[in-house]
Every structure is written in structure tokens, then in C-alpha cells.
Write an enzyme that holds these catalytic residues in place. Sequence first.
Site: not given
Ligand code: PMP
Length: 428
Positions: A15, A142, A238, A267
Site C-alpha cells: 500500500y 473490505y 468477517d 489478526k
Molecule cells: N477482512 C477484514 C475485515 C480486514 O480488515 C482485513 C485486513 N485489514 C482482511 C479481511 C484481510 O486480512 P489480511 O490483511 O490478513 O489478508
Amino acid sequence: MNLAEKDKKLIWHPYTQMKTAEIHPVIVRGAGEMLWDENGKSYIDAVSSWWVNVHGHAHPHIAEKVSTQLRTLEHVIFAGFTHPLAIELAERLLQRLGGEQEKIFFSDNGSTAVEVALKMSFQYWLNKGIQKTKIIAFREAYHGDTFGAMSVSGRGAFTQSFNPFLFEVVFIDAPIKGKEESSFNQLKSAIENRPSEIAAFIFEPLVQGASGMLMYQANELDKLIAFCKQKDVLTIADEVMTGFGRTGKFFASNHCAQHPDIYCLSKGLTGGTMAMGITSCNRKLFDAFLSEDQSKTFFHGHSFTANPLGCAAALASMDLFDQASTWENVSRISARHAVFLKQIELLPQIKEVRQMGTILAIELQNNEQSSYFNTIRDTAYSFFLKRGIILRPLGNVIYILPPYCIKDENLDYIYLSISEFLQSVVSI
Ligand code: PMP
């Protein structure tokens, strides 16, 4: 050549527009909410290093468990074999997930957790002899950077180079303030107009992170999930960002009465120590894959599936979540955020302040579009970095999402710095 120059020469950062990127600070150490660079300058990690860290950096309990595991078993193939830590983690996570969650599928990160959820959903229907090819998602969602995860994410700056390759998704408004009714109506007509096509509905429960910490109420999500259940549409929460205490409860879905069929986790799963993803599901979903027919198998797996070091970190993190002090910290941060919110919400520079648990988002008024590339973002980022605070605004939204161990004095320093920034913004 010093380290930062070497980095510039050799490394392509995520990014980041590498042409205009500033020299990156070289971080050499972390403890609690603090990070230190090679020159000894300290930074408060107010964004938990891209939302992953929950208990603080280099946490001694997690470090101890991972290092012991490293000397015992670093990795083993997870097809045809298993190991004790994966089993214990599955057991402890399923207890926390509650509802009807019964199975844990391991992968590597948030995007893969989402890919797995999508593939499980499509194949669930196929295994029952029905082809359903559409997913419903929120317009500004996202869900990650791989192709499936991008497909179910809102179309915008992050996806624009890839739009021709993304599969078609039915987008609806999220039930944010003012859009509660239209969101429900859009979901309803999406399902009723295409009764045989919709495989699943995916959502970030209560907080849409990357789109600017947009928030909505649990009872509104309940209505959407309940309608999906009624119409036999699978639901995927998610919780990659919202899981592990961020919203004040273990999972954001715990604020809701309805239970999704599938959860995506990553995470904070390992306390932010190691890369790991998990997709959990209920029995209904799992049972559709049980068959004498080999073609009904779920053909998905990554080399590092259920990596024992990741499991050790996740189990150590679960130990810390079993301690009352972690939850006292979550409540303490939430209460302090609420006080600061009251102090600033009526300032003319502010469009809206939103809070859910330990997440505080401050949306600034601006004349530009509220996009990721909003110029306030760069100004704010440098302003806070100079003061030793890592805050990465999402466009014109400044947010705090700290590790739970953050000290009051550091929270106060962040609030003070934000207030100073808000004063400076009047003249921008
Ligand atoms: N889902 C959500 C809600 C996220 O916020 C993120 C990452 N910010 C992801 C999926 C993707 O996770 P990763 O960066 O570990 O691939």
C-alpha cells in the site's frame, strides 16, 4: 548505505507509492504499546500494527510459549497429520465462538480466511446439487486483497486495476445511520429477485474497518441475518478486524442475537504475533462435505496450515483473554474514548465521531471526496509520526485502535495530539 536506504533500494512495501514514499523508520524493538526505531526514537502504536496486536508487542507470555514450541515442533503437514496445539486451539476457540460453530479450518491470514469462507459457501450448495453463484456484500466492504476477497469488497481505489477479473457480487448498503431501512429492503429484494442464485451474505459485523470505521447497530445486522436464515442464504461474519475484543466483546457478533453460519478470523487471533487465519463453520455447512463421493471434498489447503508456532501464539493469547485484567483494559479504553468523543464531537472541524469499544473514529469535515487518497491523510500521518504516534488515517477518518495494554498517559497524549491536529486543521 544505512538500513533505511538499503530498504529503499531493495524492498517494495505494501500500500505504498514507492516513487514518493518517505524513508521508512527502521523499527528494532517493541514492548507493550511502544515501538523503537534504530535511533532510539519511540512510537506509540495507536493502530496496533495494522490492527493485529492486542496484548502489546513482544509479550513475554506469548514469546515464552512460541519459543518453547519452536524447540519442540516448528511445523508439520496438516493433511493426514494433526498436532496437540491445533486441537487445543480449536477446542478453546469453539467455546468462545459459541452459537452453533463446530469446525475450525486453518489458513494463513485474513484474506485466505475469507477465500475459504467463499469457497465453502459455493461448494456447500454444489455438494447439495444446486449451483448458486452470487454473494451479497456491503457496498463499502473490505475483505482482503486476494481475488475472491477483492470481489466481495467494495469497488474502489484498491480494486480498480483488477475490476475486470472480479466476480459479480450483489452490493447493498450497510445499515449505517439513516440507511437501516434501505439496507434491509435491498437485501430482501436481492434475495427475492434471485431466489435460486444467492449462495451467501458476507459482512464485517458492526464496524467496517478499511472503509473508514463505518459503524452500525447489532439489531440491524440481526434483521439481515434473520432474513437470510429464513431464505436459506448462508451468512459469513468477517471478524478479521472486529474479533478478539476490539468492539468490547470477544467477537462483534456477540453483540447480536443471531448467529452466522461462518466466521473468518485472523489478526488478533495470535495476539498479533504470527500470520494465521481461521474459518469456522457450523454442522449444517460441514455435513454437506461428508460423502463417499471424493469430488465433494473441500480441496483447499496451504503449506503452513495450522502452523504449530501460530497455534502456540494463539493459545498464549487465549490465556491472556482468560485474565480479567485484559477485559478491564478493554473497558478502560472504551470509557476513556467515550469521554474524549464528548469533548470533540461538536467541534466545527468534525463531521462525525464514532465509537465501538476500543475503536474510536473521527471523521473530519472536508471539501474533497471522502476517499482513501484524501490529502488530510498524509498531513495527519506526518503530524502524528513527528509526535511519536503511529496513526494511519483512512482518508479523512482518523482512528485509534490501540493494543489493550496501552497506558492512560499514552492515551491522553494521543487525545491531546489529536486535539492539536484538529486546531491546525481549521487553517487547512
Ligand atoms: N477482512 C477484514 C475485515 C480486514 O480488515 C482485513 C485486513 N485489514 C482482511 C479481511 C484481510 O486480512 P489480511 O490483511 O490478513 O489478508
